[in-house]
Design a protein around this motif. Structure first.
Motif, short mmCIF file in Angstrom:
data_model
loop_
_atom_site.label_atom_id
_atom_site.label_comp_id
_atom_site.label_asym_id
_atom_site.label_seq_id
_atom_site.Cartn_x
_atom_site.Cartn_y
_atom_site.Cartn_z
N GLY A 246 12.51 5.23 6.03
CA GLY A 246 12.29 6.65 6.29
C GLY A 246 10.86 7.04 6.58
N SER A 247 9.92 6.11 6.48
CA SER A 247 8.51 6.47 6.71
C SER A 247 8.31 7.11 8.09
N CYS A 248 9.04 6.57 9.09
CA CYS A 248 8.88 7.08 10.46
C CYS A 248 9.22 8.55 10.54
N CYS A 332 5.11 2.43 10.13
CA CYS A 332 6.21 1.48 9.96
C CYS A 332 5.68 0.11 9.53
N VAL A 333 6.10 -0.32 8.35
CA VAL A 333 5.69 -1.63 7.84
C VAL A 333 6.17 -2.73 8.78
N ALA A 334 7.33 -2.54 9.38
CA ALA A 334 7.88 -3.55 10.28
C ALA A 334 7.29 -3.46 11.69
N PRO B 163 14.03 4.42 -0.60
CA PRO B 163 12.92 3.63 -1.14
C PRO B 163 11.69 4.46 -1.49
N VAL B 164 10.82 3.85 -2.28
CA VAL B 164 9.58 4.49 -2.73
C VAL B 164 8.77 5.03 -1.54
N CYS B 165 8.88 4.37 -0.37
CA CYS B 165 8.13 4.80 0.82
C CYS B 165 8.30 6.28 1.10
N VAL B 166 9.49 6.82 0.87
CA VAL B 166 9.71 8.23 1.19
C VAL B 166 8.73 9.10 0.40
N ASP B 167 8.69 8.88 -0.92
CA ASP B 167 7.79 9.68 -1.75
C ASP B 167 6.33 9.36 -1.45
N CYS B 168 6.08 8.10 -1.12
CA CYS B 168 4.71 7.67 -0.82
C CYS B 168 4.21 8.38 0.45
N LYS B 169 5.09 8.46 1.45
CA LYS B 169 4.73 9.15 2.69
C LYS B 169 4.62 10.64 2.47
N LEU B 170 5.53 11.19 1.66
CA LEU B 170 5.46 12.63 1.37
C LEU B 170 4.11 12.97 0.75
N VAL B 174 -1.87 6.47 2.92
CA VAL B 174 -1.97 5.42 3.93
C VAL B 174 -1.26 4.20 3.34
N CYS B 175 -0.34 3.63 4.11
CA CYS B 175 0.47 2.52 3.59
C CYS B 175 -0.42 1.33 3.21
N LEU B 176 -0.13 0.73 2.04
CA LEU B 176 -0.92 -0.41 1.58
C LEU B 176 -0.80 -1.59 2.52
N TRP B 177 0.33 -1.74 3.18
CA TRP B 177 0.49 -2.84 4.14
C TRP B 177 -0.56 -2.73 5.25
N ASN B 178 -0.91 -1.48 5.61
CA ASN B 178 -1.95 -1.28 6.63
C ASN B 178 -3.30 -1.80 6.16
N PRO B 182 0.67 -6.47 0.26
CA PRO B 182 2.13 -6.43 0.33
C PRO B 182 2.70 -5.55 -0.78
N CYS B 183 3.44 -4.55 -0.39
CA CYS B 183 3.96 -3.57 -1.35
C CYS B 183 5.48 -3.59 -1.27
N LEU B 184 6.15 -3.65 -2.42
CA LEU B 184 7.61 -3.73 -2.44
C LEU B 184 8.28 -2.37 -2.31
N GLY B 185 7.46 -1.32 -2.12
CA GLY B 185 8.05 0.03 -2.00
C GLY B 185 9.11 0.14 -0.92
N VAL B 186 9.03 -0.69 0.10
CA VAL B 186 10.00 -0.61 1.21
C VAL B 186 11.44 -0.93 0.81
N VAL B 187 11.61 -1.69 -0.28
CA VAL B 187 12.98 -2.04 -0.68
C VAL B 187 13.31 -1.56 -2.11
N CYS B 197 3.06 3.97 -8.02
CA CYS B 197 1.87 3.11 -8.02
C CYS B 197 1.02 3.24 -6.74
N PRO B 198 1.63 3.27 -5.53
CA PRO B 198 0.76 3.32 -4.34
C PRO B 198 -0.15 4.55 -4.30
N SER B 199 0.24 5.62 -4.95
CA SER B 199 -0.64 6.80 -4.97
C SER B 199 -1.91 6.51 -5.76
S1 SF4 Z 1 2.38 1.70 0.30
FE1 SF4 Z 1 4.34 0.79 -0.35
S2 SF4 Z 1 5.61 2.54 -0.90
FE2 SF4 Z 1 3.90 3.33 0.30
S3 SF4 Z 1 4.68 3.41 2.40
FE3 SF4 Z 1 3.65 1.43 2.13
S4 SF4 Z 1 5.29 0.01 1.55
FE4 SF4 Z 1 6.07 2.09 1.24
#
Ligand code: SF4
Ligand code: SF4
Ligand code: SF4
Ligand code: SF4
Ligand code: SF4
Lengths: 349, 251
Positions: A246-248, A332-334, B163-170, B174-178, B182-187, B197-199
């Motif tokens: 849902g990030s997108c 998008c992580v992917a 997934p946690v990503c929704v709240d993280c994006k809200l 900035v995504c930790l993967w960027n 490696p963050c498990l929030g995606v699953v 945690c990512p906040s």
């Molecule tokens: S930091 Fe983690 S939780 Fe936040 S958007 Fe990236 S993968 Fe998802």
């Protein structure tokens, strides 16, 4: 009003004057990448201090949409038990959004159309009517992910009250509305001279030469190209990498879907009906009463998003649903890219 | 339910931190005490009954004795709530499942290890039906209050299935993967907001377990793109057993 010129050194005083009248939101620096100090991360925020405004910003995770429509918004408050007395919560106060890039100006116009159609949304429209938009032109692409030129959002003709064009140590200030004129009255500006106008024209010329099309076809063909791709294997292939996270959608400046739920006080005396951004990529999005989910497959959800952005929203609002800001790809992580997807389906028939 | 429903709290193998999170609700617990009787709460009071309307159980099942207790509790309970990661997905207790059981016993109890027989750590739902799950290590107090509110109103609690990503994006993070982290929030199932945690700049380690239907294939592909091996990936998933299980099935 003829164009004016604002010295960059007078920007802070203007912001301060605006802050005396309204809540002012603008891009500020959020963090610096420790391993690459040139990699700056910006975000839209209420301005804490005029000196924090960063009109040299590139991209942000969330756009200025969040000030017009907060990610979590209370809609109605009510009592439980006898006499529910529901009361709509329509809160708004004067806002100035300072430094809105062309893509986001266009995106706000799309949201305006979406929230005004069918049953107009009073929560959004009240905040919108109280919001002034000061645009900031882009002279060069913000990054690789963007494709605003293709999506027709790089040259908005309306949707802003003031437009700023950065000309080195000054801004070229164009006023588009009466509200804009009032805003500019609070600034120390001088009328643009012939040289300023020439500099502005030179900026425009350079802008035209710096942006390049990234799609192999014109925007007007996109809906038909999407139609032809409906049964393509491309959706399955891309969805293999999609987390359905849902990030997108959350990052997208034109997404307007929300989920509605109740928050009840633990003493069961009163509650609020609340809405929060939703995402069509999430597994339960298309689940209806009885448990049926009509977009259970990841690939069908991914395709749905691409169709929403390039076709359905256009059909519903008259405005294309994607402004090419690239936020979804960056989030998008992917690394799934709407731009690359639109390129990929070009050959479908 | 009687006029005033009875609530009970029990602990199996865990640090009892989730009960502390309940107590941390402080004055927000008072309205609950008006509407319900708490008949057993090890951390706050004593007492017992032979029937509970709602039972909150924290901790994993790690011994034959735990197994008996959870069955007894289940038999006395109308609505069984698994409280916290140890109870919902076996939590960190499950780390021992990947080591030799004898070594583990010797490490903890030395030459007295024979006195403390143990079994593989498992979540409550592995042995008895569970009605509601409150995930997290520890639980989020707000979610606990929400669950209790739903129970008191007699309406089902809908746990987050995104997934946690929704709240993280809200939150505009900035995504930790960027940043190459490696963050498990995606699953991982959301519900920890606003304290995710990512906040705070930390990667999600999956303490709330997986969302339904996670794309673990994508997780492996993406981690590989970031130069992580299958072993690295499994280690990332292993801290919280529920996640490891799902991944191991498909690995
Ligand atoms: S930091 Fe983690 S939780 Fe936040 S958007 Fe990236 S993968 Fe998802
Ligand atoms: S951000 Fe990427 S992985 Fe997440 S739902 Fe969107 S396309 Fe899929
Ligand atoms: S779909 Fe992507 S590129 Fe298009 S407007 Fe939304 S976030 Fe921007
Ligand atoms: S997408 Fe285009 S309009 Fe938007 S910030 Fe980037 S360059 Fe500017
Ligand atoms: S972000 Fe992940 S590890 Fe952190 S509390 Fe939430 S689910 Fe647990």
């Amino acid at each position: 009003m003829l164009p004016q010129v604002l010295k960059t050194s007078d920007l802070g005083a203007w912001v301060e004057a605006l802050m005396a009248e309204s809540r002012v939101a603008a891009p500020v620096l959020k963090e610096t990448n420790v391993s690459d100090p040139t990699d700056l991360k910006f975000g839209w925020q209420y301005v804490p201090d005029p000196a924090d405004v960063r009109l040299d910003y590139t991209v942000t995770v969330l756009g200025p949409k969040k000030f017009l429509w907060p990610p979590r918004q209370k809609l109605v408050r009510y009592n439980l038990g006898a006499g529910a007395e529901p009361e709509a919560i329509i809160d708004h106060e004067p806002h100035v959004l300072l430094g809105v890039h062309p893509c986001d100006i266009t995106a706000i116009a799309t949201l305006d159309a979406a929230f005004a159609k069918d049953v107009p949304d009073p929560h959004y429209l009240a905040r919108r009517s109280d919001t002034a938009i000061i645009g900031l032109d882009c002279g060069a692409p913000c990054d690789e992910s963007s494709f605003c030129l293709d999506m027709g959002s790089l040259y908005p003709e309306s949707g802003f009250d003031v437009m700023l064009t950065p000309l080195g140590d000054a801004y070229f200030v164009e006023v588009a509305t009466q509200l804009g004129e009032a805003l500019v009255e609070a600034a120390v500006v001088r009328p643009a001279t012939k040289q300023d106008m020439e500099a502005h024209q030179a900026f425009a010329e350079e802008k035209r030469s710096d942006f390049h099309y990234k799609l192999p076809y014109e925007l007007k063909y996109l809906p038909e190209i999407l139609d032809a791709s409906y049964d393509s294997l491309v959706w399955e292939a891309i969805a293999r990498q999609c987390f359905s996270c849902g990030s997108c959608n959350i990052a997208c400046p034109t997404c307007y879907c929300f989920d509605v739920y109740d928050e009840v006080e633990v003493d069961l005396s009163k509650g609020c009906r609340v809405r929060r951004y939703d995402s069509c990529q999430l597994d339960p999005f298309a689940e209806v009463a009885g448990g049926e989910n009509f977009r259970q497959e990841r690939a069908s959800r991914l395709r749905h998003r691409m169709f929403r952005k390039g076709k359905y929203i256009l059909e519903q609002t008259g405005r294309v649903g994607c402004v090419g800001c690239g936020r979804c790809e960056r989030a998008c992580v992917a690394g799934i890219s709407i731009k690359d997807t639109y390129v990929q389906i070009a050959g479908s028939r | 339910m009687a006029d005033k429903p009875t609530l009970a709290f029990f602990s199996l193998a865990c640090c009892e931190g989730c009960q502390l999170q309940v107590l941390a609700c402080e004055e927000k617990l008072l309205p609950i005490l008006e509407k319900a009787d708490i008949v057993r709460f090890r951390e706050a009071s004593d007492g017992d009954a032979d029937h509970y309307d709602v039972t909150f159980v924290e901790g994993s099942i790690v011994t034959a004795h735990d197994l008996e207790r959870i069955k007894e509790i289940r038999a006395k309970t109308d609505t069984l709530v698994a409280l916290g990661a140890c109870a919902t997905i076996a939590g960190v207790n499950a780390v021992k499942n990947f080591q030799d059981p004898d070594d583990v016993a010797a490490y903890v109890y030395g030459d007295k290890k024979e006195w403390f027989p143990h079994i593989a750590a498992r979540p409550l739902k592995a042995e008895v039906p569970v009605d509601v799950e409150i995930h997290g290590c520890p639980i989020n107090s707000d979610e606990f209050l929400e669950v209790v509110t739903c129970l008191l109103m007699g309406k089902p609690y809908r746990q987050p299935n995104y997934p946690v990503c929704v709240d993280c994006k809200l939150a505009g993070n900035v995504c930790l993967w960027n940043k190459g982290i490696p963050c498990l929030g995606v699953v991982t199932r959301a519900g920890c907001a606003p304290l995710m945690c990512p906040s705070a700049g930390h990667k999600c380690i999956g303490c709330r377990g997986l969302v339904d239907n996670p794309n673990t294939q994508a997780a492996k592909d993406v981690m590989a793109e970031f130069g992580l091996t299958v072993d690295d990936v499994l280690r990332e998933f292993r801290l919280f057993q529920g996640i490891y299980d799902e991944v191991a099935k498909e690995a």
